[in-house]
Design a protein around this motif. Structure first.
Motif, mmCIF file in Angstrom:
data_model
loop_
_atom_site.group_PDB
_atom_site.id
_atom_site.type_symbol
_atom_site.label_atom_id
_atom_site.label_comp_id
_atom_site.label_asym_id
_atom_site.label_seq_id
_atom_site.Cartn_x
_atom_site.Cartn_y
_atom_site.Cartn_z
ATOM 1 N N LEU A 39 0.828 -1.247 0.040
ATOM 2 C CA LEU A 39 -0.066 -0.160 -0.027
ATOM 3 C C LEU A 39 0.721 1.199 0.088
ATOM 4 O O LEU A 39 1.873 1.418 0.679
ATOM 5 C CB LEU A 39 -1.143 0.032 1.219
ATOM 6 N N PRO A 40 0.430 2.362 -0.425
ATOM 7 C CA PRO A 40 1.059 3.758 -0.858
ATOM 8 C C PRO A 40 0.988 4.349 0.582
ATOM 9 O O PRO A 40 0.001 3.841 1.444
ATOM 10 C CB PRO A 40 0.389 4.352 -2.047
ATOM 11 N N PRO A 41 1.493 5.531 0.666
ATOM 12 C CA PRO A 41 1.258 6.201 1.888
ATOM 13 C C PRO A 41 -0.030 6.971 2.261
ATOM 14 O O PRO A 41 -0.900 6.848 1.011
ATOM 15 C CB PRO A 41 2.303 7.404 2.079
ATOM 16 N N ALA A 42 -0.516 7.233 3.335
ATOM 17 C CA ALA A 42 -1.743 7.968 3.441
ATOM 18 C C ALA A 42 -1.752 9.134 2.416
ATOM 19 O O ALA A 42 -0.841 9.755 2.371
ATOM 20 C CB ALA A 42 -2.079 8.031 4.902
ATOM 21 N N PHE A 43 -3.096 9.688 1.956
ATOM 22 C CA PHE A 43 -3.258 10.803 1.381
ATOM 23 C C PHE A 43 -4.648 11.358 1.628
ATOM 24 O O PHE A 43 -5.230 11.108 2.404
ATOM 25 C CB PHE A 43 -2.960 10.306 -0.003
ATOM 26 N N SER A 44 -4.748 12.471 1.173
ATOM 27 C CA SER A 44 -5.865 13.248 1.005
ATOM 28 C C SER A 44 -6.607 13.695 -0.509
ATOM 29 O O SER A 44 -5.743 13.888 -1.268
ATOM 30 C CB SER A 44 -5.984 14.656 1.828
ATOM 31 N N ILE A 45 -7.753 13.505 -0.465
ATOM 32 C CA ILE A 45 -8.376 13.910 -1.801
ATOM 33 C C ILE A 45 -9.457 14.955 -1.604
ATOM 34 O O ILE A 45 -10.120 14.892 -0.454
ATOM 35 C CB ILE A 45 -8.747 12.689 -2.541
ATOM 36 N N ARG A 46 -9.875 15.511 -2.570
ATOM 37 C CA ARG A 46 -10.907 16.512 -2.687
ATOM 38 C C ARG A 46 -12.077 15.913 -3.085
ATOM 39 O O ARG A 46 -12.171 15.150 -4.295
ATOM 40 C CB ARG A 46 -10.673 17.807 -3.519
ATOM 41 N N ALA A 47 -13.274 16.090 -2.636
ATOM 42 C CA ALA A 47 -14.674 15.585 -3.210
ATOM 43 C C ALA A 47 -15.651 16.803 -3.681
ATOM 44 O O ALA A 47 -15.833 17.329 -2.536
ATOM 45 C CB ALA A 47 -15.322 14.635 -2.057
#
Length: 234
Positions: free
Chosen positions: A120-128
């Motif tokens: 798994l890649p590192p934790a991240f944030s996205i916009r919804a």
């Protein structure tokens, strides 16, 4: 990382020009949705009748209040259309199908979860946001796509090693978050028009620190699930 490719079964069929820019992916989603002539019944899915179950990798947001508030407002505004709203505790991003319970043994799930954790890649944030849609749903655009594609690629790689390769490769993955499902064939224009008035709402930030392996089931015209594994991102 595999390049995205055109896929007539995906929506949008063509991938966006840039998966790193949320504005580009959102505009691409909207262009595809606003060009629809007709919407289809989301629930008319062969093999997914009421009571059907399958294991899926998903991102779930049961306690995300900003997302729940945004979803509730959009669903209230769209209520005259008679869509089937997604319950607040049922908001999710579908990543990859693993298989039916009858075809996947518990030890396979354990092995899959162990293999996934190492990839798994590192934790991240996205916009919804903003709001758009597909042939069978009204849904939030997500951006940037890039971390979601990396996550999907890791899940697909682990699944292939465990003999549980997902049906759709990463090249056909189109990230989104559905707020309401369309339940009959209808002209798309009234839905597109209603959605267009909600596209000015502010985006919400979604933090992704784990991925859930769930047993998904259909209950009437909604989806519910039981989490089997929650695997932290690297």
């Amino acid at each position: 990382m595999p390049l995205l490719s055109a896929d007539p079964a995906a929506f949008p069929a063509e991938p966006p020009a840039d998966t790193r820019d949320p504005a580009v992916t959102a505009a691409h989603d909207w262009a595809a949705f606003s060009a629809l002539d007709e919407m289809t019944d989301h629930w008319a899915r062969p093999g997914w009748s009421d009571g059907s179950r399958a294991y899926y990798w998903m991102l779930t947001f049961p306690d995300d209040q900003p997302l729940g508030t945004l979803a509730g407002h959009c669903q209230e505004e769209l209520a005259p259309l008679g869509l089937d709203p997604v319950p607040t505790d049922g908001l999710h991003i579908t990543l990859a199908r693993v298989g039916r319970p009858s075809a996947v043994a518990p030890d396979q799930l354990d092995s899959l979860a162990r293999d996934v954790e190492a990839l798994l890649p590192p934790a991240f944030s996205i916009r919804a946001m903003p709001l758009a849609g597909s042939r069978g749903a009204v849904r939030l655009s997500l951006g940037p796509w890039e971390p979601l594609l990396r996550l999907h690629h890791a899940l697909a790689k682990a699944g292939s090693s465990a003999g549980l390769a997902p049906k759709k490769p990463t090249s056909a993955f189109r990230p989104h978050l559905s707020l309401a499902y369309n339940n009959r064939r209808r002209p798309a224009a009234p839905v597109v028009e209603a959605v267009s008035g909600l596209r000015v709402l502010p985006a919400v930030e979604l933090s992704v620190s784990a991925v859930q392996l769930v047993e998904l089931r259909r209950e009437g015209r909604t989806y519910r699930w039981d989490v089997q594994k929650s695997v932290p991102l690297g």
